[in-house]
Design a protein around this motif. Structure first.
Motif, PDB file in Angstrom:
ATOM      1  N   MET A   1      91.515 -49.241 -17.678  1.00  0.00           N
ATOM      2  CA  MET A   1      91.862 -49.770 -16.369  1.00  0.00           C
ATOM      3  C   MET A   1      90.860 -49.259 -15.338  1.00  0.00           C
ATOM      4  N   LEU A   2      90.156 -50.124 -14.712  1.00  0.00           N
ATOM      5  CA  LEU A   2      89.144 -49.780 -13.721  1.00  0.00           C
ATOM      6  C   LEU A   2      88.072 -48.850 -14.265  1.00  0.00           C
ATOM      7  N   ARG A   3      88.074 -48.733 -15.602  1.00  0.00           N
ATOM      8  CA  ARG A   3      87.214 -47.719 -16.184  1.00  0.00           C
ATOM      9  C   ARG A   3      85.742 -48.007 -15.904  1.00  0.00           C
ATOM     10  N   ARG A   4      85.406 -49.294 -15.979  1.00  0.00           N
ATOM     11  CA  ARG A   4      83.998 -49.630 -15.863  1.00  0.00           C
ATOM     12  C   ARG A   4      83.394 -49.234 -14.528  1.00  0.00           C
ATOM     13  N   PHE A 110      90.541 -42.623 -14.653  1.00  0.00           N
ATOM     14  CA  PHE A 110      91.674 -43.201 -13.927  1.00  0.00           C
ATOM     15  C   PHE A 110      91.621 -42.744 -12.475  1.00  0.00           C
ATOM     16  N   LEU A 111      90.493 -43.022 -11.835  1.00  0.00           N
ATOM     17  CA  LEU A 111      90.320 -42.715 -10.415  1.00  0.00           C
ATOM     18  C   LEU A 111      90.541 -41.247 -10.105  1.00  0.00           C
ATOM     19  N   GLY A 112      90.352 -40.385 -11.085  1.00  0.00           N
ATOM     20  CA  GLY A 112      90.509 -38.955 -10.847  1.00  0.00           C
ATOM     21  C   GLY A 112      91.954 -38.514 -10.679  1.00  0.00           C
ATOM     22  N   MET A 113      92.878 -39.384 -11.041  1.00  0.00           N
ATOM     23  CA  MET A 113      94.285 -39.032 -10.863  1.00  0.00           C
ATOM     24  C   MET A 113      94.834 -38.352 -12.120  1.00  0.00           C
ATOM     25  N   MET A 114      95.840 -37.508 -11.912  1.00  0.00           N
ATOM     26  CA  MET A 114      96.617 -37.008 -13.040  1.00  0.00           C
ATOM     27  C   MET A 114      97.749 -37.987 -13.194  1.00  0.00           C
ATOM     28  N   TYR A 115      97.562 -38.943 -14.052  1.00  0.00           N
ATOM     29  CA  TYR A 115      98.465 -40.080 -14.103  1.00  0.00           C
ATOM     30  C   TYR A 115      98.389 -40.624 -15.518  1.00  0.00           C
ATOM     31  N   ALA A 120      95.236 -45.083 -20.751  1.00  0.00           N
ATOM     32  CA  ALA A 120      93.897 -44.677 -20.318  1.00  0.00           C
ATOM     33  C   ALA A 120      93.651 -43.181 -20.501  1.00  0.00           C
ATOM     34  N   THR A 121      94.560 -42.482 -21.154  1.00  0.00           N
ATOM     35  CA  THR A 121      94.442 -41.036 -21.176  1.00  0.00           C
ATOM     36  C   THR A 121      93.360 -40.567 -22.139  1.00  0.00           C
ATOM     37  N   VAL A 122      93.515 -40.881 -23.411  1.00  0.00           N
ATOM     38  CA  VAL A 122      92.478 -40.496 -24.367  1.00  0.00           C
ATOM     39  C   VAL A 122      91.162 -41.179 -23.991  1.00  0.00           C
ATOM     40  N   ALA A 123      91.254 -42.449 -23.578  1.00  0.00           N
ATOM     41  CA  ALA A 123      90.049 -43.179 -23.195  1.00  0.00           C
ATOM     42  C   ALA A 123      89.309 -42.473 -22.059  1.00  0.00           C
ATOM     43  N   GLY A 124      90.040 -42.047 -21.040  1.00  0.00           N
ATOM     44  CA  GLY A 124      89.403 -41.490 -19.857  1.00  0.00           C
ATOM     45  C   GLY A 124      88.927 -40.057 -20.028  1.00  0.00           C
ATOM     46  N   TYR A 125      89.650 -39.270 -20.807  1.00  0.00           N
ATOM     47  CA  TYR A 125      89.307 -37.857 -20.942  1.00  0.00           C
ATOM     48  C   TYR A 125      88.408 -37.578 -22.150  1.00  0.00           C
ATOM     49  N   TYR A 126      88.174 -38.582 -22.974  1.00  0.00           N
ATOM     50  CA  TYR A 126      87.507 -38.329 -24.254  1.00  0.00           C
ATOM     51  C   TYR A 126      86.155 -37.625 -24.080  1.00  0.00           C
TER      52      TYR A 126
END
Ligand code: FES
Ligand code: FES
Lengths: 745, 151
Positions: A1-4, A110-115, A120-126
């Motif tokens: 989500m909004l990752r790009r 994820f826009l720097g949010m703890m959310y 999007a969790t594994v995707a964003g923090y990988y």
């Protein structure tokens, strides 16, 4: 989500944080928090290598996990990814709940949010988690090299051990931690210094989620289980409409209930709160309240069934309304004028309810002076809960102590920016100056539901001379979810476009040169939220049904049609071919109906085939089989991916077949599981999941199969009975109406 | 009203209005929160316990009805997750959010006690009293079959 659109600056910002050893772990080790449930802390004091990792002399490795755990597993997967590059022995690892500090622990994807949302969790923090792990490993190696007086290049690691092969010397990570000197800035790790997938020891191998055993012996702790000394219980009678207020309150009978402590008219539409010594007294008194409410001109007039026709008329262009552009490719709709042939299709989806198994609740303990608070609540965003506690009480965020607990399901309901489930506990605790647990009944949970929006879709497609699909125009009419759920993101990064309703209309992997999707937002006054599958569930019902319809009308097999549309997307073709093989698509059994659907869900490629049978007298559809092929990039925890996909299919079946919220005169017509019917074991088909491997970064798994189910079923009905179902849920009455000639292809 | 009964083999008493559901007595009075509240209406099974060896919805059982009876909750099913159903649950990695699982496990244990080798249809029929919103049904089914096999 909004990752790009997110630059990976998060990594560099965080990369400097090594050596920030002042960041104490003690904060999260107290109280009822998850830390206790995970494993005991080490007796000896650990060395904090960076805000994510501390290693104790006895070898215990504590790793922070910023994910909320609602059964999706990422609270375990994130530390595991870090441990992979750290080369830690998994049995030495202790998972610690990261405190609600978004500066350090926010999701860069994820826009720097703890959310924890959007899969999007594994995707964003990988990537950052791997970097952090590799940095700590480097610091450990440097310290070992210094100790032995050898070059770092002569060293290697085994799980939790540094080895010098020339001399056979070994030092455990714990031993090194006891003398480690930290560099002033974090070492630079180049991407090519990270492990290659073939070198993974943890990623790709299943581990038991840290909290899973506590869910087998009953010791798992959710917010609803919290008890603190002196605690009272709260129940809320909330207004029927979000914007009405209590006009008259007759609480004589309620006050007479034994154990009732007080009754409070709370501000801002929170409702009338009852405080009592036991939950049962609170519920009994709430039921005895007689309250009249101020009318709500907008919400009070809303009727979902009647409005659906209006939504459809808007999508059709019969009622003119300003559109908001969501996605455009090529010439948009220009090609429709020159198309050799055009087709149109219309689809509808009803409101749906999350039905997470743990009814919403929260515990709050406001201090005597009202200047600080301790909270326990199952939230998808720890940081949002802290913000809401602070703003509701008018105190500084630093005065909010947040305790993390497990979530009895989330599915999007525990993520609204206003954290509505927390507010009543805050206000009532402040009133009575005691800790309060506010419990919603299932009826409250539905009455205060925040629904997946109702939607009406119209798609028009243009074909060229050779029959190729050249133009695609998708018009969606829904309430605006984003503006209600998260005005901060709506007016900020979403740029006033309703991402939560429109995601899934984009079709980037289909070779359709000209595409346009647009939104017609309606304000019906209904409370809304994203729900597992977000916009995809409704939008893919429309797009994947229409792709199928287009193929069938042109006499092309729906699989072959999609293979041709995905000619430039090899990963898409791979999942399509895989599911075709699993379901034996090309040699389908006669007598039952087969339906195919495919989705590119934020990069995750997924395809499903439903095999159904129908009772033409009752109109009931039964699933016999559901096959899914999924390519989510690197499969961090394969069995968990299978489990999430199975669960997503079951959830999608509910959306497809039975789940429906209706609203009449502004009132929600459903109240519990007898009239909001979800899937049970008797509805279960045989579900088979195959992970199609690829080495790309992980792209998410928690909800990707949910939107596959409705179009796959609808397409199977089209094959079996020759009728097109255009409205979810596909209730027996709707099936019968279609069979009786309502919606022939 | 003071009611005496046993919970997980120990004597217990509760002083509450007679119509109080056993569910809340267990959770809040006796501090055994492993038995969960899901619907309060006998529709979801999250609150399932055993009373004198048979499964019962604790949200539908009034305190007045349990005088002298023996209640077993998830906390008392075994000391250390060694009940065959729990072992199978761990092997099949059943729980997701976990909220429904205490009830599911209590039902599965009751089923296998009365019918050690149930057919698939019997399992489906019996377990359809429950809701698992996370959709762990395929694994619940496999775990019950495993527990029946491995005992
Ligand atoms: S809480 Fe008892 S059946 Fe749902
Ligand atoms: S595991 Fe979440 S409801 Fe069953």
């Amino acid at each position: 989500m909004l990752r790009r659109s997110i630059p990976e600056t998060g990594v560099t910002r965080r990369a400097l944080m090594i050596g920030a050893a002042g960041l104490s772990f003690a904060f999260v080790e107290r109280g009822f928090g998850l830390a206790d449930a995970i494993s005991p802390a080490s007796a000896a004091s650990p060395t904090t290598f960076n805000p994510w990792v501390a290693i104790a002399p006895d070898g215990l490795i504590s790793i922070m996990s910023p994910a909320a755990e609602m059964g999706q597993g990422s609270k375990t997967s994130l530390p595991l990814i870090l441990a992979e590059e750290l080369d830690a022995d998994w049995k030495d690892v202790r998972i610690v709940a990261a405190p609600p500090n978004e500066e350090i622990y926010g999701n860069p994807g994820f826009l720097g949010m703890m959310y924890t949302a959007g899969s999007a969790t594994v995707a964003g923090y990988y990537t950052p988690m791997r970097q952090f792990g590799a940095q700590v490993r480097r610091v450990i190696l440097d310290n070992a090299a210094r100790k032995w007086g050898v070059a770092v290049s002569e060293l290697r690691t085994e799980p939790s051990v540094v080895v010098h092969d020339k001399t056979g010397r070994r030092l455990s990570y714990g031993e090194i931690a006891s003398f480690a000197v930290l560099p002033p800035t974090a070492p630079q790790i180049n991407p090519d210094e990270l492990k290659r997938p073939g070198q993974f020891r943890l990623i790709g191998n299943d581990v038991t989620r840290f909290e899973l055993p506590t869910k087998v012996d009953g010791s798992a702790r959710y917010a609803i289980d919290i008890q603190v000394p002196g605690m009272l219980y709260g129940a809320l009678l909330t207004p029927v409409f979000p914007d009405s207020r209590a006009k008259t309150i007759d609480d004589a009978a309620a006050r007479a209930v034994h154990g009732v402590v007080g009754i409070y008219n709370l501000p801002n539409g929170v409702g009338v709160g009852v405080v009592a010594e036991t939950p049962w007294a609170a519920f009994t008194a709430k039921d005895a309240l007689r309250v009249s409410w101020t009318p709500s001109p907008k919400a009070g007039a809303f009727d979902s069934e009647a409005s659906m026709d209006r939504y459809a008329a808007i999508s059709r262009g019969e009622i003119s309304q300003q559109a908001t552009l969501w996605d455009k490719a090529g010439d948009g709709t220009d090609g429709l004028e020159t198309a050799t042939e055009t087709l149109t299709g219309e689809y509808r989806c009803d409101y749906a309810y999350h039905a997470q198994m743990e009814p919403l609740n929260a515990v709050a303990s406001v201090s005597e002076d009202g200047n600080s608070v301790e909270i326990w609540c199952g939230t998808q965003s720890q940081a949002m809960a802290v913000r809401v506690a602070a703003s509701t009480l008018g105190i500084d965020r630093s005065k909010v102590k947040f305790n993390e607990v497990l979530l009895g399901g989330g599915f999007g309901r525990r993520g609204p920016q206003d954290q509505d489930f927390l507010v009543g506990a805050l206000l009532l605790s402040r009133e009575v100056k005691r800790p309060i647990k506010v419990l919603w009944t299932r009826e409250d949970d539905i009455r205060n539901g925040r629904f997946r929006p109702m939607s009406a879709h119209r798609i028009e497609a243009g074909f060229g001379k050779g029959g190729e699909l050249t133009t695609w125009h998708h018009r969606v009419t829904t309430d605006n979810v984003s503006i209600f759920q998260d005005p901060g993101r709506y007016y900020g990064p979403f740029k006033q476009r309703d991402m939560l309703s429109l995601l899934g209309t984009e079709l980037p992997t289909y070779s359709i040169p000209n595409r346009l999707s647009e939104h017609f937002a309606v304000d019906s006054g209904v409370r809304l939220a994203s729900l597992r599958g977000i916009g995809f569930t409704a939008n893919k019902f429309a797009t994947e049904s229409f792709v199928d319809e287009s193929a069938r009308k042109r006499g092309i097999d729906p699989l072959e049609f999609r293979l041709s549309l995905t000619r430039n997307a090899p990963r898409a073709r791979a999942v399509l071919e895989a599911v075709a093989e699993m379901s034996n698509w090309r040699q389908r059994r006669p007598g039952s109906g087969y339906g195919l659907a495919y989705i590119d869900y934020s990069g995750t490629q997924i395809a499903g085939v439903a095999e159904i049978v129908m009772d033409r007298t009752s109109g009931e559809i039964r699933l016999k089989n559901f096959w899914v092929a999924i390519d989510p990039g690197v499969a961090v925890q394969p069995d968990n991916i299978v489990a999430q996909t199975e669960g997503s299919v079951v959830y999608g079946m509910g959306m497809a077949l039975s789940e429906q919220i209706t609203i009449k005169d502004g009132e929600i017509q459903q109240s519990n599981f007898y009239d909001y019917t979800v899937m049970r074991m008797r509805d279960l088909p045989n579900i088979e999941v195959r992970i199609v491997r690829s080495d790309g970064r992980p792209t998410g798994v928690g909800q990707m199969a949910t939107p596959l189910v409705a179009p796959a079923i609808g397409n199977a009905v089209a094959e079996l009975a020759g009728v097109r179902l255009r409205h979810t849920p596909m209730l027996p009455s709707r099936v019968l109406a279609a069979l009786n000639g309502g919606a022939r292809q | 009203m003071i009611v005496h009964f046993t919970v997980n083999g120990s004597r217990a008493e509760a002083d509450a209005p007679p119509e109080t559901p056993l569910l809340w007595v267990l959770r809040e009075h006796l501090k055994l929160p492993g038995t969960r509240f899901g619907c309060g209406a006998g529709l979801c099974g999250a609150c399932m316990v055993h009373i004198d060896g048979d499964r019962a919805f604790s949200c539908q059982t009034q305190l007045s009805g349990i005088e002298g009876r023996a209640v077993t909750t998830i906390e008392g099913l075994s000391k250390d997750s060694t009940h065959p159903v729990q072992k199978a649950w761990l092997k099949e990695q059943v729980p997701q959010c976990g909220y429904c699982q205490s009830g599911q496990i209590m039902s599965a244990a009751a089923l296998l006690k009365h019918s050690p080798h149930p057919t698939r249809d019997e399992i489906v029929d019996y377990m359809s009293a429950h809701i698992c919103r996370c959709g762990t049904y395929p694994r619940i089914l496999r775990a019950i079959e495993r527990a029946s096999r491995e005992g």
